[in-house]
Structure formats: C-alpha cells, structure tokens
Design a protein around this motif. Structure first.
Motif, mmCIF file in Angstrom:
data_model
loop_
_atom_site.group_PDB
_atom_site.id
_atom_site.type_symbol
_atom_site.label_atom_id
_atom_site.label_comp_id
_atom_site.label_asym_id
_atom_site.label_seq_id
_atom_site.Cartn_x
_atom_site.Cartn_y
_atom_site.Cartn_z
ATOM 1 N N ALA A 20 -40.209 17.985 -20.226
ATOM 2 C CA ALA A 20 -40.358 16.664 -20.838
ATOM 3 C C ALA A 20 -41.777 16.139 -20.660
ATOM 4 O O ALA A 20 -42.423 16.368 -19.638
ATOM 5 N N LYS A 21 -42.228 15.407 -21.661
ATOM 6 C CA LYS A 21 -43.526 14.726 -21.573
ATOM 7 C C LYS A 21 -43.345 13.282 -21.104
ATOM 8 O O LYS A 21 -44.156 12.775 -20.325
ATOM 9 N N VAL A 22 -42.303 12.610 -21.602
ATOM 10 C CA VAL A 22 -42.067 11.207 -21.259
ATOM 11 C C VAL A 22 -40.609 11.052 -20.808
ATOM 12 O O VAL A 22 -39.684 11.262 -21.594
ATOM 13 N N ILE A 23 -40.435 10.685 -19.550
ATOM 14 C CA ILE A 23 -39.106 10.537 -18.966
ATOM 15 C C ILE A 23 -38.838 9.055 -18.701
ATOM 16 O O ILE A 23 -39.684 8.369 -18.121
ATOM 17 N N VAL A 24 -37.682 8.589 -19.118
ATOM 18 C CA VAL A 24 -37.286 7.214 -18.807
ATOM 19 C C VAL A 24 -36.029 7.240 -17.941
ATOM 20 O O VAL A 24 -34.952 7.605 -18.408
ATOM 21 N N PRO A 25 -36.164 6.881 -16.665
ATOM 22 C CA PRO A 25 -34.979 6.735 -15.821
ATOM 23 C C PRO A 25 -34.327 5.368 -16.066
ATOM 24 O O PRO A 25 -35.010 4.355 -16.221
ATOM 25 N N PHE A 26 -33.003 5.379 -16.090
ATOM 26 C CA PHE A 26 -32.204 4.172 -16.258
ATOM 27 C C PHE A 26 -31.255 4.149 -15.070
ATOM 28 O O PHE A 26 -30.392 5.021 -14.947
ATOM 29 N N THR A 27 -31.435 3.201 -14.158
ATOM 30 C CA THR A 27 -30.695 3.273 -12.904
ATOM 31 C C THR A 27 -29.676 2.156 -12.748
ATOM 32 O O THR A 27 -29.880 1.032 -13.199
ATOM 33 N N GLY A 28 -28.576 2.516 -12.084
ATOM 34 C CA GLY A 28 -27.524 1.567 -11.756
ATOM 35 C C GLY A 28 -27.252 1.579 -10.267
ATOM 36 O O GLY A 28 -27.980 2.206 -9.479
ATOM 37 N N ALA A 29 -26.179 0.931 -9.869
ATOM 38 C CA ALA A 29 -25.898 0.706 -8.452
ATOM 39 C C ALA A 29 -25.798 1.990 -7.648
ATOM 40 O O ALA A 29 -26.090 2.009 -6.449
ATOM 41 N N GLY A 30 -25.403 3.086 -8.291
ATOM 42 C CA GLY A 30 -25.193 4.339 -7.568
ATOM 43 C C GLY A 30 -26.424 4.892 -6.886
ATOM 44 O O GLY A 30 -26.306 5.645 -5.912
ATOM 45 N N ILE A 31 -27.615 4.534 -7.357
ATOM 46 C CA ILE A 31 -28.824 5.055 -6.715
ATOM 47 C C ILE A 31 -29.111 4.325 -5.410
ATOM 48 O O ILE A 31 -29.863 4.816 -4.563
ATOM 49 N N VAL A 237 -24.639 16.834 -17.319
ATOM 50 C CA VAL A 237 -23.864 15.864 -16.545
ATOM 51 C C VAL A 237 -23.785 16.368 -15.112
ATOM 52 O O VAL A 237 -23.389 17.511 -14.858
ATOM 53 N N ILE A 238 -24.191 15.517 -14.171
ATOM 54 C CA ILE A 238 -24.193 15.879 -12.750
ATOM 55 C C ILE A 238 -23.350 14.857 -12.001
ATOM 56 O O ILE A 238 -23.614 13.662 -12.076
ATOM 57 N N ARG A 239 -22.351 15.340 -11.248
ATOM 58 C CA ARG A 239 -21.467 14.438 -10.513
ATOM 59 C C ARG A 239 -21.567 14.648 -9.010
ATOM 60 O O ARG A 239 -20.643 14.315 -8.275
ATOM 61 N N PHE A 240 -22.695 15.171 -8.582
ATOM 62 C CA PHE A 240 -22.942 15.335 -7.154
ATOM 63 C C PHE A 240 -23.706 14.133 -6.618
ATOM 64 O O PHE A 240 -24.152 13.281 -7.375
ATOM 65 N N ASP A 241 -23.864 14.101 -5.280
ATOM 66 C CA ASP A 241 -24.557 12.991 -4.640
ATOM 67 C C ASP A 241 -25.962 12.833 -5.221
ATOM 68 O O ASP A 241 -26.745 13.790 -5.281
ATOM 69 N N ILE A 242 -26.267 11.611 -5.645
ATOM 70 C CA ILE A 242 -27.541 11.354 -6.330
ATOM 71 C C ILE A 242 -28.724 11.670 -5.423
ATOM 72 O O ILE A 242 -29.708 12.297 -5.846
ATOM 73 N N GLY A 243 -28.651 11.234 -4.173
ATOM 74 C CA GLY A 243 -29.743 11.504 -3.242
ATOM 75 C C GLY A 243 -29.981 12.983 -3.053
ATOM 76 O O GLY A 243 -31.142 13.447 -3.033
#
Length: 252
Positions: A20-31, A237-243
């Motif tokens: 990717a050249k341009v990545i946009v993270p969109f974060t919610g409470a899980g992080i 789709v990843i359902r493992f621990d975010i950290g």
C-alpha cells in the motif's frame, strides 16, 4: 479471507501494508482495551452498567449534567492512567514512515496523540474526553478546573457566557462534527488500504467509511475480536488479539 492462525494473520497483513502507498487506520474501542479502558457494548462494558446520557438530557437537566460529570470523574483513574498500547504504537510507526497520513478514530481517549501522532492528524469522530468545552462559546476548560467546581457544588456553567460545559465528546443525539466527518471521507476515498481496527462497525455514519473505501477500490482489512457485518466484503479478516497482531509493526 479470514485468517486462521496468528502467523498467517500477521503475514497477510504485512503483505497488504507493504503493497500500500496510503493507509488509513480507522480505530474503535478494541485497540484501547489492553490499555485498561473498557469498551461500551461488550458484557461488562460501560453501557451495560449505565445507559448513556443523551445530549438532550444533558441540556435539559442540571441533574443529568451533574450525573454526566460524576460518571466522567469516576472513570478518571482509568483514562488518566492509560498509556498507548501495542496497536497505537504500531500505527504511529506507520505514520512516521509516511504510510499513514492520519488516523480516523471513534475513540475519545487521546491515546493516538499520546503515542506520537500529531493532534491535527487524529480525526476524532466522537470527540475527546480529556478536556471540556463550553457548548455555546467553545471556550476550552481543563478537567481539573471542572472537577474543583463540581466538587464544591454542581457541574459548572461557562463563566464567560453562561453556557453548559461538557466533555469534548459527541453524545447520543449530538450532531457529528462536520469538519472531522468531511476529512474522514476524504481520507477513505484517497487510500489504497483501509484498516478497521477494534470497531464493531455498527455506529453510523462512521461505520460507512470502510464501505466507502472498499467501493472506491481500496483493500479492506478488519481486525476485530467479533464478527462484523462487513466481514464478507473485506480482503482480510483477523479475529486475534489486536495488540499481538500489530506488535510486529511497531518498528515497521
């Protein structure tokens, strides 16, 4: 594609990030849950203990304003003691590497800024709970000032104009911030990889941004403990621990 193992999840995510050249993270409470900040909807979450106070209720009643501030100060130790987690640090690393122009977040905890992302590059869709604003004149107030007055009687009003003072968050029934929503839309349309991290993707209109990015040709990766309604559209789709998933990217 749903990653079936942690190593596979990290490898596939790395491929998407490297490509990717341009990545946009969109974060919610899980992080932020690993930082000691509880989420809202899960069992034991904040809203299972107290129904949220709507914006109209806040405006209409001194009792509700007092209750809103009582709840906020009851949470002060968790918010003030929280430090950025592995996910926050990984996104900051990508930001410093020039891959991430800004982070779009539903969180109100200020942890992206604490991790090193410039405040102007944290697009806060739901505001920020670490300071307060007058709803009428926009004057900023620090929480210590509000707390001192609250503890001496009641939730204070603005000394300048008499308006109600509220944490700088967006409550139910309160208008979404136009500038932030517009910038989030621009970012979603300009990226080639959209990372939805720790969000249930059920709160609209914010939840529409992953869909907007995907429909505009971006890859979509969803990192969340529970399934979301957009999983079928995602490239990964990843359902493992975010950290655990994001930790290897902290020095990317």
């Amino acid at each position: 594609m749903i990653a079936t193992g942690l190593d596979e999840a990290i490898d596939r995510l790395r491929e998407l990030i490297d490509g990717a050249k341009v990545i946009v993270p969109f974060t919610g409470a899980g992080i932020s849950t690993e930082c000691g900040i509880p989420d809202f909807r899960s069992p034991g979450g904040l809203w299972t203990k107290n129904a949220p106070i709507s914006f109209d209720e806040f405006l209409a009643s001194q009792e509700m304003r007092d209750e809103a501030w009582r709840r906020r100060f009851a949470m002060e130790e968790q918010f003030s003691g929280a430090r950025p987690g592995r996910g926050h640090r990984a996104l900051t690393s990508l930001y410093r590497a020039g891959k991430v122009p800004a982070v779009v977040t539903q969180n109100i905890d200020n942890l992206h800024q604490a991790a090193g992302i410039a405040a102007q590059d944290v697009v806060e869709l739901h505001g920020n709970t670490t300071y307060a604003l007058c709803l009428d004149c926009g004057e900023r107030y620090e929480l210590a000032w509000v707390k001192a007055r609250f503890e001496s009687g009641r939730a204070p009003d603005c000394p300048h104009c008499g308006g109600h003072i509220k944490t700088a968050t967006i409550s139910f029934g309160q208008a979404m911030p136009e500038k932030e929503m517009s910038r989030a839309e621009e970012l979603a349309l300009d990226c080639d990889l959209f990372l939805a991290i720790g969000s249930s993707l059920v709160v609209w209109p914010a939840a529409g941004f992953p869909l907007l990015a995907k429909r505009n040709g971006a890859h979509l990766a969803i990192l969340n403990r529970d399934p979301t309604e957009f999983d079928d559209l995602a490239d990964l789709v990843i359902r493992f621990d975010i950290g655990e998933v994001l930790a290897p990217f902290a020095g990317h």
